[in-house]
Write a protein that holds these residues in place. Structure first.
Motif, PDB file in Angstrom:
ATOM      1  N   THR A   7       0.802  -1.230   0.000  1.00  0.00           N
ATOM      2  CA  THR A   7       0.000   0.000   0.000  1.00  0.00           C
ATOM      3  C   THR A   7       0.834   1.279   0.000  1.00  0.00           C
ATOM      4  N   GLU A   8       2.106   1.171   0.304  1.00  0.00           N
ATOM      5  CA  GLU A   8       2.972   2.348   0.403  1.00  0.00           C
ATOM      6  C   GLU A   8       4.145   2.218  -0.570  1.00  0.00           C
ATOM      7  N   PRO A   9       4.626   3.337  -1.111  1.00  0.00           N
ATOM      8  CA  PRO A   9       5.714   3.250  -2.104  1.00  0.00           C
ATOM      9  C   PRO A   9       7.116   3.187  -1.511  1.00  0.00           C
ATOM     10  N   ASP A  10       7.287   3.628  -0.261  1.00  0.00           N
ATOM     11  CA  ASP A  10       8.633   3.758   0.300  1.00  0.00           C
ATOM     12  C   ASP A  10       8.733   3.107   1.668  1.00  0.00           C
ATOM     13  N   ILE A  11       9.877   2.481   1.919  1.00  0.00           N
ATOM     14  CA  ILE A  11      10.149   1.853   3.207  1.00  0.00           C
ATOM     15  C   ILE A  11      11.501   2.322   3.733  1.00  0.00           C
ATOM     16  N   ALA A  12      11.665   2.192   5.044  1.00  0.00           N
ATOM     17  CA  ALA A  12      12.961   2.419   5.689  1.00  0.00           C
ATOM     18  C   ALA A  12      13.260   1.166   6.495  1.00  0.00           C
ATOM     19  N   TYR A  13      13.997   0.249   5.882  1.00  0.00           N
ATOM     20  CA  TYR A  13      14.276  -1.026   6.542  1.00  0.00           C
ATOM     21  C   TYR A  13      15.249  -0.842   7.693  1.00  0.00           C
ATOM     22  N   GLU A  14      14.887  -1.381   8.852  1.00  0.00           N
ATOM     23  CA  GLU A  14      15.741  -1.366  10.042  1.00  0.00           C
ATOM     24  C   GLU A  14      15.746  -2.769  10.625  1.00  0.00           C
ATOM     25  N   GLY A  15      16.752  -3.537  10.297  1.00  0.00           N
ATOM     26  CA  GLY A  15      16.788  -4.928  10.713  1.00  0.00           C
ATOM     27  C   GLY A  15      17.671  -5.181  11.908  1.00  0.00           C
ATOM     28  N   LEU A  16      18.367  -6.295  11.862  1.00  0.00           N
ATOM     29  CA  LEU A  16      19.182  -6.730  12.994  1.00  0.00           C
ATOM     30  C   LEU A  16      20.263  -5.726  13.350  1.00  0.00           C
ATOM     31  N   VAL A  17      20.868  -5.098  12.363  1.00  0.00           N
ATOM     32  CA  VAL A  17      21.984  -4.188  12.635  1.00  0.00           C
ATOM     33  C   VAL A  17      21.539  -2.738  12.763  1.00  0.00           C
ATOM     34  N   GLY A  18      20.225  -2.498  12.742  1.00  0.00           N
ATOM     35  CA  GLY A  18      19.716  -1.160  12.996  1.00  0.00           C
ATOM     36  C   GLY A  18      19.476  -0.352  11.738  1.00  0.00           C
ATOM     37  N   PRO A  19      19.182   0.933  11.899  1.00  0.00           N
ATOM     38  CA  PRO A  19      18.856   1.808  10.769  1.00  0.00           C
ATOM     39  C   PRO A  19      20.108   2.318  10.066  1.00  0.00           C
ATOM     40  N   LEU A  20      20.549   1.623   9.039  1.00  0.00           N
ATOM     41  CA  LEU A  20      21.823   1.950   8.389  1.00  0.00           C
ATOM     42  C   LEU A  20      21.810   3.302   7.689  1.00  0.00           C
ATOM     43  N   ARG A  21      20.709   3.682   7.077  1.00  0.00           N
ATOM     44  CA  ARG A  21      20.585   4.958   6.368  1.00  0.00           C
ATOM     45  C   ARG A  21      21.772   5.178   5.423  1.00  0.00           C
ATOM     46  N   LEU A  22      21.893   4.323   4.430  1.00  0.00           N
ATOM     47  CA  LEU A  22      23.029   4.380   3.510  1.00  0.00           C
ATOM     48  C   LEU A  22      23.112   5.718   2.792  1.00  0.00           C
ATOM     49  N   ASP A  23      24.350   6.166   2.535  1.00  0.00           N
ATOM     50  CA  ASP A  23      24.547   7.372   1.743  1.00  0.00           C
ATOM     51  C   ASP A  23      24.743   6.993   0.278  1.00  0.00           C
ATOM     52  N   GLY A  24      25.061   7.977  -0.556  1.00  0.00           N
ATOM     53  CA  GLY A  24      25.167   7.737  -1.986  1.00  0.00           C
ATOM     54  C   GLY A  24      26.275   6.805  -2.393  1.00  0.00           C
ATOM     55  N   ALA A  25      27.262   6.611  -1.532  1.00  0.00           N
ATOM     56  CA  ALA A  25      28.339   5.663  -1.811  1.00  0.00           C
ATOM     57  C   ALA A  25      28.036   4.273  -1.269  1.00  0.00           C
ATOM     58  N   GLY A  26      26.830   4.105  -0.706  1.00  0.00           N
ATOM     59  CA  GLY A  26      26.459   2.811  -0.142  1.00  0.00           C
ATOM     60  C   GLY A  26      26.991   2.576   1.248  1.00  0.00           C
ATOM     61  N   ASP A  27      27.474   3.633   1.916  1.00  0.00           N
ATOM     62  CA  ASP A  27      28.041   3.503   3.262  1.00  0.00           C
ATOM     63  C   ASP A  27      26.994   3.795   4.336  1.00  0.00           C
ATOM     64  N   PRO A  28      26.951   2.997   5.402  1.00  0.00           N
ATOM     65  CA  PRO A  28      26.060   3.318   6.513  1.00  0.00           C
ATOM     66  C   PRO A  28      26.423   4.657   7.152  1.00  0.00           C
ATOM     67  N   THR A  29      25.417   5.474   7.398  1.00  0.00           N
ATOM     68  CA  THR A  29      25.636   6.720   8.136  1.00  0.00           C
ATOM     69  C   THR A  29      25.270   6.552   9.605  1.00  0.00           C
ATOM     70  N   ILE A  30      24.588   5.482   9.937  1.00  0.00           N
ATOM     71  CA  ILE A  30      24.315   5.091  11.319  1.00  0.00           C
ATOM     72  C   ILE A  30      24.800   3.656  11.450  1.00  0.00           C
ATOM     73  N   ALA A  31      25.545   3.355  12.494  1.00  0.00           N
ATOM     74  CA  ALA A  31      26.119   2.011  12.590  1.00  0.00           C
ATOM     75  C   ALA A  31      26.253   1.571  14.036  1.00  0.00           C
ATOM     76  N   THR A  32      26.171   0.272  14.219  1.00  0.00           N
ATOM     77  CA  THR A  32      26.313  -0.322  15.548  1.00  0.00           C
ATOM     78  C   THR A  32      27.670  -0.997  15.675  1.00  0.00           C
ATOM     79  N   TYR A  33      28.310  -0.768  16.805  1.00  0.00           N
ATOM     80  CA  TYR A  33      29.589  -1.383  17.151  1.00  0.00           C
ATOM     81  C   TYR A  33      29.415  -2.180  18.432  1.00  0.00           C
ATOM     82  N   THR A  34      30.352  -3.078  18.664  1.00  0.00           N
ATOM     83  CA  THR A  34      30.411  -3.783  19.941  1.00  0.00           C
ATOM     84  C   THR A  34      31.595  -3.259  20.728  1.00  0.00           C
ATOM     85  N   VAL A  35      31.357  -2.951  21.996  1.00  0.00           N
ATOM     86  CA  VAL A  35      32.412  -2.478  22.893  1.00  0.00           C
ATOM     87  C   VAL A  35      32.971  -3.671  23.647  1.00  0.00           C
TER      88      VAL A  35
END
Length: 422
Positions: free
Chosen positions: A377-405
């Motif tokens: 029913t909707e044209p656009d999605i923002a997938y947020e899966g196991l690794v969180g909301p990646l929000r890729l930039d134009g180079a395909g790089d995550p702008t939001i990322a999860t790390y383990t400390v």
């Protein structure tokens, strides 16, 4: 306006000269530095699929990094199992073809990529290596087959890939953003940085400095070391300004890094004042005297999968012992399938055109099935899966990322203490 991505499939032999040049340059030059890349406007492309989404994998099952391959293969297979259980893509089950990437010392990756092209794959999940990704990208662009890597972290890999590269793991410099956040939380107002002389290691400096400043803190010294002979000078420069913490960003866990750790601890910068980074985080139990790293910290890209996800991987590979990058490979597969759904076409150029978009703006959804329902029913999605909301930039790089400390114990072994997202 960015130009549309169009199919440009041709026999691999016709791209041999361009590939040879790319391999030569990759072998002789340092990894490219990151450059700001805006999110492109999606422009429809001509459908080029045949109605069946075929996913190829390129992970190491031989060579020095073979221990990383099994979890990634299992992650892709687990995702495809779920996608097909939810109805497949565009009404057809997804197919998978697995091939060995080998390591960077061989030409296995090129031969395997050629085999995947012959099998008619539309997208490749992999390779794990930044060096191999750089070598394969000219071929991927020519063949119209995007690469989605779960583990390649060198900066700038996709900056010239015309949309045919994305990753579910952050590029190396991004950890500077997260470290600035972590150090501020720990009360480190003044931070010193020691980097290797290579471009990858030094790429952390600017993001770290900016992140510290955003939190009201300061990068008070940056020292570069390129050989064991320079260790004393680098440590002296970093500690002379009496920082609250020292970040060690060297390209490996070899002799220079061990000498730096030893000298920093002797100078009073061990324990909680010392932070290792993603290229030198390692088990030093056999390399350094017991207690050297006790209380020191480190970070690593990616998540530590929970028991439920590990169990899912073991359905695909009952003998699996190391789950690293399995979640990132799973996510890469889901993203590729969603890109095909949004495009209404399983062709590689269509997938490349939509990969960034499915992670950015639209209705939030957290699984393939949920996202497929939204797209009814909707044209656009923002997938947020196991690794969180990646929000890729134009180079395909995550702008939001999860790390383990991680934190080190008295045996110089590290254990996870929790995730951090930045």
């Amino acid at each position: 306006m960015p130009r549309a991505i169009t199919p440009r499939r041709r026999p691999l032999a016709s791209a041999a000269a361009a590939l040879a040049l790319a391999i030569s340059l990759a072998a002789c030059t340092a990894a490219p530095m990151p450059t700001p890349t805006p999110t492109p406007t999606e422009t429809p492309v001509a459908p080029s699929g045949d109605g069946v989404l075929r996913i190829g994998t390129l992970f190491p099952t031989t060579g020095a990094t073979a221990f990383l391959g099994a979890a990634q293969v299992a992650g892709v297979n687990a995702a495809i199992r779920e996608i097909n259980a939810a109805g497949g893509v565009l009404g057809a089950p997804v197919e998978v073809v697995n091939r060995d990437s080998g390591d960077a010392s061989t030409q296995t990756a090129e031969a395997s990529f050629a085999a995947l092209v012959d099998k008619g794959v539309d997208v490749v999940i992999g390779p794990s290596s930044s060096v191999l990704a750089t070598r394969l990208l000219p071929l991927a662009v020519e063949a119209g087959i995007p690469l989605v890597s779960p583990a390649a972290t060198y900066p700038g890999v996709g900056s010239t890939a015309e949309g045919f590269f994305a990753r579910t793991i952050p590029a190396y410099p991004h950890q500077g953003v997260v470290l600035g956040q972590l150090l501020a939380e720990k009360g480190a107002d003044a931070v010193a940085l020691i980097v290797g002389s290579d471009d990858v290691s030094s790429s952390i400096a600017s993001p770290l400095e900016s992140s510290l400043a955003d939190h009201g803190d300061e990068l008070v010294a940056t020292a570069t070391v390129d050989a064991a002979a320079g260790v004393a000078a680098a440590v002296a420069k970093a500690t002379k300004v009496k920082p609250d913490a020292v970040v060690l960003a060297t390209p490996d866990n070899g002799d220079v890094t061990k000498a730096l750790i030893t000298a920093l601890v002797a100078a009073g910068y061990g324990g909680g004042k010392l932070w290792l980074t993603t290229q030198n985080l390692a088990d030093y139990s056999q390399a350094l005297p017991a207690g050297t790293l006790n209380g020191a910290n480190g970070i690593l890209e990616g998540i530590q999968p929970d028991a439920a996800f590990v169990a899912k991987l073991k359905v695909e590979d009952p003998g699996l012992t190391d789950a690293r990058y399995g979640a990132e490979a799973y996510e890469a597969t889901i993203m590729a399938a969603l890109a095909a759904l949004v495009a209404g076409d399983d062709g590689g150029p269509s997938i490349a055109n939509r990969l960034v978009g499915v992670t950015r703006e639209g209705i939030r959804c957290t699984s393939f099935g949920e996202c497929a329902d939204v797209l009814e029913t909707e044209p656009d999605i923002a997938y947020e899966g196991l690794v969180g909301p990646l929000r890729l930039d134009g180079a395909g790089d995550p702008t939001i990322a999860t790390y383990t400390v991680f934190s080190y114990n008295g045996e110089n072994k590290y254990a996870a203490t929790g995730p951090v997202t930045g």
